[in-house]
Write an enzyme that holds these catalytic residues in place. Structure first.
Site, PDB file in Angstrom:
ATOM      1  N   ASP A  98      29.716 -27.829 -66.518  1.00  0.00           N
ATOM      2  CA  ASP A  98      30.899 -27.039 -66.860  1.00  0.00           C
ATOM      3  C   ASP A  98      32.143 -27.328 -66.028  1.00  0.00           C
ATOM      4  O   ASP A  98      33.035 -26.495 -65.923  1.00  0.00           O
ATOM      5  CB  ASP A  98      30.544 -25.554 -66.715  1.00  0.00           C
ATOM      6  CG  ASP A  98      29.937 -25.252 -65.350  1.00  0.00           C
ATOM      7  OD1 ASP A  98      30.171 -26.049 -64.404  1.00  0.00           O
ATOM      8  OD2 ASP A  98      29.231 -24.238 -65.210  1.00  0.00           O
ATOM      9  N   GLU A 120      22.475 -29.470 -69.277  1.00  0.00           N
ATOM     10  CA  GLU A 120      22.680 -28.107 -68.754  1.00  0.00           C
ATOM     11  C   GLU A 120      23.570 -27.315 -69.715  1.00  0.00           C
ATOM     12  O   GLU A 120      24.596 -26.738 -69.337  1.00  0.00           O
ATOM     13  CB  GLU A 120      23.262 -28.109 -67.326  1.00  0.00           C
ATOM     14  CG  GLU A 120      22.997 -26.813 -66.578  1.00  0.00           C
ATOM     15  CD  GLU A 120      23.527 -26.789 -65.153  1.00  0.00           C
ATOM     16  OE1 GLU A 120      24.687 -26.432 -64.932  1.00  0.00           O
ATOM     17  OE2 GLU A 120      22.733 -27.138 -64.234  1.00  0.00           O
ATOM     18  N   GLU A 134      34.971 -22.540 -65.461  1.00  0.00           N
ATOM     19  CA  GLU A 134      33.719 -23.124 -65.960  1.00  0.00           C
ATOM     20  C   GLU A 134      33.212 -22.486 -67.248  1.00  0.00           C
ATOM     21  O   GLU A 134      32.668 -23.170 -68.116  1.00  0.00           O
ATOM     22  CB  GLU A 134      32.634 -23.042 -64.877  1.00  0.00           C
ATOM     23  CG  GLU A 134      32.872 -23.957 -63.675  1.00  0.00           C
ATOM     24  CD  GLU A 134      33.818 -23.379 -62.629  1.00  0.00           C
ATOM     25  OE1 GLU A 134      34.290 -22.228 -62.796  1.00  0.00           O
ATOM     26  OE2 GLU A 134      34.097 -24.063 -61.633  1.00  0.00           O
ATOM     27  N   HIS A 210      32.573 -21.506 -52.398  1.00  0.00           N
ATOM     28  CA  HIS A 210      33.677 -22.397 -52.777  1.00  0.00           C
ATOM     29  C   HIS A 210      34.381 -22.040 -54.079  1.00  0.00           C
ATOM     30  O   HIS A 210      35.394 -22.630 -54.418  1.00  0.00           O
ATOM     31  CB  HIS A 210      33.148 -23.833 -52.919  1.00  0.00           C
ATOM     32  CG  HIS A 210      32.274 -24.034 -54.114  1.00  0.00           C
ATOM     33  ND1 HIS A 210      32.787 -24.300 -55.364  1.00  0.00           N
ATOM     34  CD2 HIS A 210      30.941 -23.972 -54.275  1.00  0.00           C
ATOM     35  CE1 HIS A 210      31.797 -24.408 -56.228  1.00  0.00           C
ATOM     36  NE2 HIS A 210      30.667 -24.212 -55.615  1.00  0.00           N
ATOM     37  N   ARG A 212      36.500 -21.079 -57.303  1.00  0.00           N
ATOM     38  CA  ARG A 212      37.932 -20.791 -57.504  1.00  0.00           C
ATOM     39  C   ARG A 212      38.201 -19.300 -57.713  1.00  0.00           C
ATOM     40  O   ARG A 212      39.187 -18.768 -57.215  1.00  0.00           O
ATOM     41  CB  ARG A 212      38.450 -21.561 -58.725  1.00  0.00           C
ATOM     42  CG  ARG A 212      39.073 -22.896 -58.386  1.00  0.00           C
ATOM     43  CD  ARG A 212      39.679 -23.527 -59.651  1.00  0.00           C
ATOM     44  NE  ARG A 212      40.620 -24.583 -59.334  1.00  0.00           N
ATOM     45  CZ  ARG A 212      40.287 -25.805 -58.937  1.00  0.00           C
ATOM     46  NH1 ARG A 212      39.031 -26.133 -58.775  1.00  0.00           N
ATOM     47  NH2 ARG A 212      41.218 -26.709 -58.679  1.00  0.00           N
ATOM     48  N   HIS A 243      32.717 -26.730 -47.770  1.00  0.00           N
ATOM     49  CA  HIS A 243      33.263 -27.573 -48.849  1.00  0.00           C
ATOM     50  C   HIS A 243      34.591 -28.192 -48.390  1.00  0.00           C
ATOM     51  O   HIS A 243      35.325 -27.583 -47.611  1.00  0.00           O
ATOM     52  CB  HIS A 243      33.468 -26.654 -50.047  1.00  0.00           C
ATOM     53  CG  HIS A 243      33.781 -27.319 -51.349  1.00  0.00           C
ATOM     54  ND1 HIS A 243      34.976 -27.960 -51.587  1.00  0.00           N
ATOM     55  CD2 HIS A 243      33.083 -27.417 -52.502  1.00  0.00           C
ATOM     56  CE1 HIS A 243      34.986 -28.422 -52.832  1.00  0.00           C
ATOM     57  NE2 HIS A 243      33.847 -28.109 -53.413  1.00  0.00           N
TER      58      HIS A 243
HETATM   59  C1  UD1 Z   1      34.717 -28.266 -58.626  1.00  0.00           C
HETATM   60  C2  UD1 Z   1      34.409 -27.695 -59.997  1.00  0.00           C
HETATM   61  C3  UD1 Z   1      33.412 -26.552 -59.884  1.00  0.00           C
HETATM   62  C4  UD1 Z   1      32.189 -26.951 -59.084  1.00  0.00           C
HETATM   63  C5  UD1 Z   1      32.613 -27.543 -57.762  1.00  0.00           C
HETATM   64  C6  UD1 Z   1      31.407 -28.063 -57.018  1.00  0.00           C
HETATM   65  C7  UD1 Z   1      36.230 -27.702 -61.643  1.00  0.00           C
HETATM   66  C8  UD1 Z   1      37.455 -27.043 -62.114  1.00  0.00           C
HETATM   67  N1  UD1 Z   1      35.640 -27.163 -60.580  1.00  0.00           N
HETATM   68  O1  UD1 Z   1      35.395 -27.254 -57.893  1.00  0.00           O
HETATM   69  O2  UD1 Z   1      33.009 -26.147 -61.184  1.00  0.00           O
HETATM   70  O3  UD1 Z   1      31.399 -25.801 -58.863  1.00  0.00           O
HETATM   71  O4  UD1 Z   1      33.513 -28.639 -57.988  1.00  0.00           O
HETATM   72  O5  UD1 Z   1      31.673 -28.297 -55.680  1.00  0.00           O
HETATM   73  O6  UD1 Z   1      35.824 -28.682 -62.211  1.00  0.00           O
HETATM   74  N2  UD1 Z   1      38.029 -32.328 -51.965  1.00  0.00           N
HETATM   75  C9  UD1 Z   1      38.036 -33.377 -51.101  1.00  0.00           C
HETATM   76  N3  UD1 Z   1      36.985 -34.248 -51.121  1.00  0.00           N
HETATM   77  C10 UD1 Z   1      35.921 -34.095 -51.942  1.00  0.00           C
HETATM   78  C11 UD1 Z   1      35.899 -32.992 -52.811  1.00  0.00           C
HETATM   79  C12 UD1 Z   1      36.969 -32.131 -52.828  1.00  0.00           C
HETATM   80  O7  UD1 Z   1      38.966 -33.547 -50.326  1.00  0.00           O
HETATM   81  O8  UD1 Z   1      34.991 -34.901 -51.894  1.00  0.00           O
HETATM   82  C13 UD1 Z   1      39.165 -31.374 -51.967  1.00  0.00           C
HETATM   83  C14 UD1 Z   1      40.428 -31.953 -52.613  1.00  0.00           C
HETATM   84  O9  UD1 Z   1      41.552 -31.502 -51.912  1.00  0.00           O
HETATM   85  C15 UD1 Z   1      40.407 -31.314 -54.003  1.00  0.00           C
HETATM   86  C16 UD1 Z   1      39.819 -29.950 -53.675  1.00  0.00           C
HETATM   87  O10 UD1 Z   1      38.815 -30.210 -52.707  1.00  0.00           O
HETATM   88  O11 UD1 Z   1      41.670 -31.255 -54.585  1.00  0.00           O
HETATM   89  C17 UD1 Z   1      39.221 -29.172 -54.812  1.00  0.00           C
HETATM   90  O12 UD1 Z   1      38.342 -29.972 -55.601  1.00  0.00           O
HETATM   91  P1  UD1 Z   1      38.143 -29.590 -57.170  1.00  0.00           P
HETATM   92  O13 UD1 Z   1      37.181 -30.534 -57.771  1.00  0.00           O
HETATM   93  O14 UD1 Z   1      39.466 -29.444 -57.817  1.00  0.00           O
HETATM   94  O15 UD1 Z   1      37.563 -28.114 -57.122  1.00  0.00           O
HETATM   95  P2  UD1 Z   1      36.190 -27.560 -56.566  1.00  0.00           P
HETATM   96  O16 UD1 Z   1      36.456 -26.221 -55.991  1.00  0.00           O
HETATM   97  O17 UD1 Z   1      35.537 -28.577 -55.746  1.00  0.00           O
HETATM   98  N1  UDP Z   2      25.010 -29.407 -51.571  1.00  0.00           N
HETATM   99  C1  UDP Z   2      24.971 -30.516 -50.730  1.00  0.00           C
HETATM  100  N2  UDP Z   2      25.619 -30.447 -49.529  1.00  0.00           N
HETATM  101  C2  UDP Z   2      26.306 -29.347 -49.133  1.00  0.00           C
HETATM  102  C3  UDP Z   2      26.360 -28.231 -50.012  1.00  0.00           C
HETATM  103  C4  UDP Z   2      25.709 -28.299 -51.233  1.00  0.00           C
HETATM  104  O1  UDP Z   2      24.346 -31.510 -51.037  1.00  0.00           O
HETATM  105  O2  UDP Z   2      26.862 -29.357 -48.024  1.00  0.00           O
HETATM  106  C5  UDP Z   2      24.305 -29.485 -52.855  1.00  0.00           C
HETATM  107  C6  UDP Z   2      23.408 -28.328 -53.182  1.00  0.00           C
HETATM  108  O3  UDP Z   2      22.112 -28.491 -52.636  1.00  0.00           O
HETATM  109  C7  UDP Z   2      23.407 -28.360 -54.700  1.00  0.00           C
HETATM  110  C8  UDP Z   2      24.817 -28.806 -55.031  1.00  0.00           C
HETATM  111  O4  UDP Z   2      25.298 -29.472 -53.864  1.00  0.00           O
HETATM  112  O5  UDP Z   2      22.513 -29.354 -55.189  1.00  0.00           O
HETATM  113  C9  UDP Z   2      25.673 -27.626 -55.357  1.00  0.00           C
HETATM  114  O6  UDP Z   2      26.996 -28.002 -55.350  1.00  0.00           O
HETATM  115  P1  UDP Z   2      28.180 -26.960 -55.248  1.00  0.00           P
HETATM  116  O7  UDP Z   2      27.715 -25.720 -54.563  1.00  0.00           O
HETATM  117  O8  UDP Z   2      29.334 -27.692 -54.671  1.00  0.00           O
HETATM  118  O9  UDP Z   2      28.538 -26.681 -56.764  1.00  0.00           O
HETATM  119  P2  UDP Z   2      27.985 -25.664 -57.867  1.00  0.00           P
HETATM  120  O10 UDP Z   2      26.509 -25.799 -57.964  1.00  0.00           O
HETATM  121  O11 UDP Z   2      28.415 -24.296 -57.458  1.00  0.00           O
HETATM  122  O12 UDP Z   2      28.696 -26.072 -59.107  1.00  0.00           O
END
Ligand code: UD1
Ligand code: UDP
Length: 382
Positions: A98, A120, A134, A210, A212, A243
């Site tokens: 999602d 999923e 999502e 983490h 939103r 995160h």
């Molecule tokens: C995204 C997904 C969410 C999922 C989550 C898992 C969307 C809208 N959201 O949210 O569904 O649960 O990922 O973690 O698709 N960033 C880094 N390095 C990384 C990753 C992220 O610097 O490796 C920072 C960047 O500044 C980026 C911000 O995190 O802009 C947010 O990342 P983003 O993918 O937009 O949102 P998540 O909260 O991670």
């Molecule tokens: N995870 C990881 N390292 C971390 C935190 C989470 O590998 O430091 C793994 C966790 O075990 C799970 C997945 O990342 O498999 C979940 O990701 P996240 O919580 O970012 O996203 P969500 O499941 O909420 O979409």
């Protein structure tokens, strides 16, 4: 006969962890060319998963920017996908869950008239803004998809209520397949803090947060409750791999840094995280994936959200909804830390999300749908 070209598209950490075993399963099938397109909606957190599962991308859209907006993610994915589809010519695209990558990947496939398999599928809260964005992403992907791979019976029933009954398979969640390959008894951590924790003498609480919809006030309440939980319980240690989102890191630093017994650490590689989860006392999280993994490892979970699209483990009694209010989180955390009977009631392993064979079922279903095998795979209905 030509090989089927099946392209898995993913971009964030959880999608990568849950798609990794499927990419590997498809790779092993003789009649399938398993292609992998990453949007890199996450950069470092995605690369870490690619490394742990030894995955190689055939195409990397490299879209991530700091503090990216939903519109930027979706539009950059769509534009990048044009080229990926034209170059790799898939017969089917698989998207997962999602995220914005999921939605844009499915929409782009549709624009190119490429069939879509949704891994999923069928999770719902029925609250348009929670989880945000999502819940809407997955509903929109339901409209586009051709094949639906539901982790559980109740996910299938959700789709049926929306009139989607054709080509729906109940497969289990691929995250359980992933856990089977990462968790092992004699695992040694590479992260120093994790090797120094006393897992038998202390109550180690694993935290992630983490989402939103929790930005701002909810995150402030969650984190101050976690801080006070650590201050009030000298026999606990709180480990929080934070995160990389700057919004999350600012909040975690503001409310938790410097608190006794609180360890703020960088995101962990998936194998470290899964083995940490296998050793801790309790998990407190707003993550979707952790709600599925922890029950399989026998760990109680307090969910730091108002609702969940994963009711199965709540029904099984190993996951409870703590919400996003300071008082509720502190009260429920204290109960599990101090009341052995309450803890014992929640600490038993259940596997409502799968048996570790979801990827084989999904690959079978794809082959069946393309007429490459005669038997439709049986649904996973434990
Ligand atoms: C995204 C997904 C969410 C999922 C989550 C898992 C969307 C809208 N959201 O949210 O569904 O649960 O990922 O973690 O698709 N960033 C880094 N390095 C990384 C990753 C992220 O610097 O490796 C920072 C960047 O500044 C980026 C911000 O995190 O802009 C947010 O990342 P983003 O993918 O937009 O949102 P998540 O909260 O991670
Ligand atoms: N995870 C990881 N390292 C971390 C935190 C989470 O590998 O430091 C793994 C966790 O075990 C799970 C997945 O990342 O498999 C979940 O990701 P996240 O919580 O970012 O996203 P969500 O499941 O909420 O979409």
């Amino acid at each position: 006969m030509d090989k089927l070209r099946i392209m898995s598209v993913f971009g964030t950490r959880p999608e990568a962890i849950k798609m990794a075993p499927l990419v590997q399963e498809l790779h092993q099938r003789e009649g399938i060319e398993s292609l992998c397109c990453v949007t890199a909606q996450h950069r470092e957190m995605l690369d870490s998963v690619m490394e742990v599962f030894h995955l190689r991308a055939d195409c990397d859209l490299d879209i991530m920017t700091p503090r990216q907006t939903l519109s930027t993610i979706t539009s950059k994915c769509l534009i990048g996908m044009d080229d990926a589809i034209e170059r790799l010519k898939p017969d089917m695209i698989l998207v997962h869950g999602d995220t914005s990558t999921t939605f844009a990947g499915a929409l782009s496939a549709f624009y190119h008239q490429v069939r879509v398999g949704h891994v999923e599928a069928g999770l719902r809260t029925y609250d348009k803004y929670s989880p945000f964005p999502e819940e809407m992403n997955r509903k929109l992907v339901t409209q586009i998809a051709d094949l639906y791979f539901c982790p559980t019976r109740s996910n299938r029933d959700n789709l049926a209520r929306e009139g989607v009954t054709e080509n729906v398979f109940v497969t289990g969640n691929t995250v359980i397949d992933a856990l089977k390959t990462t968790v092992c008894k004699d695992y040694t951590f590479t992260t120093k803090t994790l090797n120094e924790l006393d897992y038998s003498g202390k109550k180690v609480v694993l935290v992630t947060c983490h989402r939103r919809e929790n930005y701002g006030e909810p995150m402030q309440q969650i984190m101050t409750a976690l801080r006070d939980l650590a201050l009030q319980n000298e026999d606990m240690e709180l480990v929080y791999p934070v995160h990389l989102s700057p919004v999350v890191r600012e909040a975690a630093t503001k409310y938790l840094a410097g608190t006794p017994r609180v360890h703020l650490i960088d995101p962990l590689p998936a194998d470290e995280m899964h083995n940490l989860m296998a050793r801790v006392y309790l998990v407190m999280t707003d993550s979707g994936g952790l709600q599925e993994e922890a029950p399989a490892l026998g760990k109680p979970v307090l969910v730091l959200r108002r609702e969940t699209e994963r009711p199965e483990a709540v029904e099984a009694g190993t996951v409870a909804m703590a919400g996003v209010r300071y008082d509720d989180i502190l009260r429920m955390g204290n109960e599990l830390l101090r009341d052995d009977a309450a803890y014992a009631k929640m600490a038993h392993a259940v596997n409502p999300y799968g048996d570790g064979n979801a990827c084989a079922r999904i690959a079978d279903a794809i082959e069946w749908w393309f007429g490459r095998r005669t038997d439709r795979p049986a649904d996973y209905l434990p």
